[in-house]
Design a protein around this motif. Structure first.
Motif, PDB file in Angstrom:
ATOM      1  N   ALA A 292       0.803  -1.225   0.000  1.00  0.00           N
ATOM      2  CA  ALA A 292       0.000   0.000   0.000  1.00  0.00           C
ATOM      3  C   ALA A 292       0.833   1.270   0.000  1.00  0.00           C
ATOM      4  O   ALA A 292       0.365   2.319  -0.452  1.00  0.00           O
ATOM      5  N   VAL A 293       2.065   1.225   0.517  1.00  0.00           N
ATOM      6  CA  VAL A 293       2.918   2.407   0.558  1.00  0.00           C
ATOM      7  C   VAL A 293       4.129   2.156  -0.345  1.00  0.00           C
ATOM      8  O   VAL A 293       5.044   1.420   0.023  1.00  0.00           O
ATOM      9  N   GLY A 350      -2.854  12.479  -3.334  1.00  0.00           N
ATOM     10  CA  GLY A 350      -3.227  12.285  -1.948  1.00  0.00           C
ATOM     11  C   GLY A 350      -2.844  10.943  -1.381  1.00  0.00           C
ATOM     12  O   GLY A 350      -3.233  10.588  -0.269  1.00  0.00           O
ATOM     13  N   VAL A 351      -2.069  10.125  -2.103  1.00  0.00           N
ATOM     14  CA  VAL A 351      -1.638   8.809  -1.644  1.00  0.00           C
ATOM     15  C   VAL A 351      -0.246   8.919  -1.028  1.00  0.00           C
ATOM     16  O   VAL A 351       0.657   9.506  -1.633  1.00  0.00           O
ATOM     17  N   VAL A 352      -0.059   8.357   0.158  1.00  0.00           N
ATOM     18  CA  VAL A 352       1.247   8.381   0.812  1.00  0.00           C
ATOM     19  C   VAL A 352       2.188   7.451   0.062  1.00  0.00           C
ATOM     20  O   VAL A 352       1.905   6.265  -0.116  1.00  0.00           O
ATOM     21  N   ALA A 460      -0.580   3.428   9.655  1.00  0.00           N
ATOM     22  CA  ALA A 460      -1.564   4.498   9.484  1.00  0.00           C
ATOM     23  C   ALA A 460      -1.521   5.045   8.062  1.00  0.00           C
ATOM     24  O   ALA A 460      -2.568   5.342   7.464  1.00  0.00           O
ATOM     25  N   CYS A 461      -0.333   5.173   7.502  1.00  0.00           N
ATOM     26  CA  CYS A 461      -0.210   5.645   6.123  1.00  0.00           C
ATOM     27  C   CYS A 461      -0.776   4.624   5.135  1.00  0.00           C
ATOM     28  O   CYS A 461      -1.430   4.989   4.148  1.00  0.00           O
ATOM     29  N   ALA A 462      -0.544   3.339   5.380  1.00  0.00           N
ATOM     30  CA  ALA A 462      -1.086   2.296   4.507  1.00  0.00           C
ATOM     31  C   ALA A 462      -2.609   2.285   4.561  1.00  0.00           C
ATOM     32  O   ALA A 462      -3.285   2.152   3.529  1.00  0.00           O
ATOM     33  N   LEU A 466      -5.889   3.091   1.646  1.00  0.00           N
ATOM     34  CA  LEU A 466      -7.051   2.251   1.343  1.00  0.00           C
ATOM     35  C   LEU A 466      -8.346   3.040   1.378  1.00  0.00           C
ATOM     36  O   LEU A 466      -9.401   2.509   1.028  1.00  0.00           O
ATOM     37  N   CYS A 467      -8.273   4.290   1.824  1.00  0.00           N
ATOM     38  CA  CYS A 467      -9.465   5.131   1.935  1.00  0.00           C
ATOM     39  C   CYS A 467      -9.640   5.960   0.666  1.00  0.00           C
ATOM     40  O   CYS A 467      -8.739   6.076  -0.153  1.00  0.00           O
TER      41      CYS A 467
END
Length: 474
Positions: A292-293, A350-352, A460-462, A466-467
């Motif tokens: 995810a990151v 907006g994605v980390v 938290a960043c991952a 997902l949001c």
């Protein structure tokens, strides 16, 4: 196998066509002793074949300790200290009296009983032809009545002071009362379900899912649970289910609830909450974070640039900022000043895409940028946006890239409304992750070592990725 009831004087047997039930003695030692005491056979102990018939219960045996049928209670009043072979049937007069009492009890329950007179005959004139069915047979009580069987208030003898007896009590509509209680029970169940934090309550309430977890839907929550399940314990030694373990961890990150608060909510000890959060964070760090990151390709970044970035800064690859997380003390983490500092890199969408390891809070922004590994991600021609001056221009320029500041006047190398839009976009992206997970703000309860808290920040960043993005594609 034919079973016979073990109660002295009871001759009920399990035969073809019988409607009676025959129950084993409970395995629970305390309840079993209560059954033995109710049977009242001196020196007797049940074996595997011992059975108790259903006529010794008001309705049927149940496992609810609050029910009157948790222990048998329907027995005849004569002594039961003998053996079945030594006892016979009821004495006729005793049986007749028991039938009369049973009939009067039924009348009272139906709301038809009158004030009792001085003699039993004031209620019923009972003879053999009109006898009531025996209560011990398990059948319904049938009470044939004649007008002379019931003494009305007008026929009752006057009291000594000349006052007449009170009138007949109003009948109670039991069906209506039962229905009212059922409605009340349903309402209480629905209220308890809405207030609970079960899978069912969250499945049907997306607002509750977003509030407690930060995730956009129950489907995303369920998917994360499915991914983590192989790495989570759920045996008899664990007091929390896998769903509860994940929910506690997400609530800790999302709302920054203290461990004691979560312990009260889930009915466990504080140490179990801390241990659960560490365990689930470790599982998410190894499962979610790598997928995810990550740093996307330049083609993908440019293809999906928001409108606010496309014209003003088409070569932008990241928006960066440093943030500090204050901790309560530093005994366990060994952090000077009780704070950890992080550099976060967010794609314009907006994605980390990057988050550094934690550094002591006193480290300068420039030192953090130069030593966290972010510069290795940059290529010649890349542009990095920042909401404030990080004093890292030289370090970024050494990689052939450029860092540009969107300051409070809204100018990135010039004036204009387009620059102000860019500045607002940068500010919104930087605030997004910290706003979504409150644990990255304010003063955090310090129950983690430095490595664990680093994993918490990455998780938290991952989860943020997902949001639904705070800056959807335009």
């Amino acid at each position: 196998m034919v079973h016979t009831c073990v109660v002295v004087g009871c001759r009920n047997r399990r035969t073809p066509g019988t409607t009676l039930s025959f129950y084993r003695f409970p395995r629970d030692p305390e309840r079993k002793q209560r059954w033995i005491a109710a049977v009242n056979r001196e020196g007797w102990q049940p074996n595997e074949g011992s059975r108790l018939c259903s006529t010794h219960f008001i309705s049927k045996q149940v496992k609810n300790p609050r029910s009157p049928d948790y222990v048998p209670s329907v027995f005849r009043t004569s002594s039961m200290t003998g053996t079945p072979d030594q006892t016979g049937a009821f004495d006729f007069s005793d049986k007749q009296q028991a039938q009369v009492e049973a009939a009067n009890a039924l009348l009272f329950l139906q709301g038809q009983a009158l004030e009792m007179g001085s003699q039993p005959g004031h209620y019923l004139e009972h003879d053999g032809a009109e006898s009531v069915a025996s209560a011990s047979s398990g059948s319904a009580i049938n009470v044939p009545m004649r007008s002379r069987d019931i003494v009305t208030p007008a026929e009752s003898p006057p009291s000594s002071d000349g006052d007449e007896m009170s009138s007949v009590n109003d009948a109670i509509d039991y069906e209506e009362e039962v229905e009212r209680l059922r409605r009340e029970n349903r309402a209480l169940r629905e209220l308890a379900e809405r207030a609970s934090l079960t899978e069912a309550s969250l499945r049907n309430d997306p607002v509750k899912v977003r509030f407690y977890t930060g995730l956009p839907s129950y489907f995303v929550l369920e998917t994360i649970l499915w991914l983590l399940s192989p790495r989570m314990r759920a045996d008899k030694t664990v007091k929390l289910s896998r769903f509860q373990q994940l929910l506690i961890t997400l609530m800790r990150l999302r709302l920054d609830l203290r461990n004691q608060d979560l312990a009260y909510r889930f009915g466990v000890q504080v140490g179990i909450v801390a241990q659960t959060v560490r365990s689930v964070v470790d599982a998410m760090s190894s499962t979610l974070v790598p997928t995810a990151v990550f740093w996307p390709s330049r083609e993908e970044l440019r293809r999906n640039l928001p409108t606010a970035i496309q014209s003003a800064c088409p070569d932008c690859v990241a928006i960066v900022d440093c943030f500090t997380v204050a901790l309560e003390g530093s005994s366990e983490s060994g952090v000077i000043g009780g704070a950890l500092k992080y550099l976060i890199g967010v794609a314009p969408q907006g994605v980390v895409t990057f988050v550094s390891r934690g550094s002591p809070g006193h480290v300068s922004d420039r030192e953090l940028v130069e030593n966290c590994g972010f510069l290795a991600k940059l290529l010649p021609g890349d542009v990095v946006l920042a909401g404030r001056n990080l004093d890292a221009d030289e370090a970024v320029a050494a990689r052939g890239a450029q860092i540009r500041i969107a300051n409070s006047r809204g100018d990135v190398g010039g004036e204009g409304e387009e620059r102000a839009v860019l500045r607002r976009h940068v500010e919104r992206v930087i605030a997004m992750v910290k706003r979504r997970y409150a644990m990255l703000n304010g003063l955090v309860e310090n129950t983690f070592d430095m490595n664990t808290f680093d994993r918490i920040v990455r998780v938290a960043c991952a989860l943020n990725n997902l949001c639904i993005s705070a800056t959807p594609l335009e």
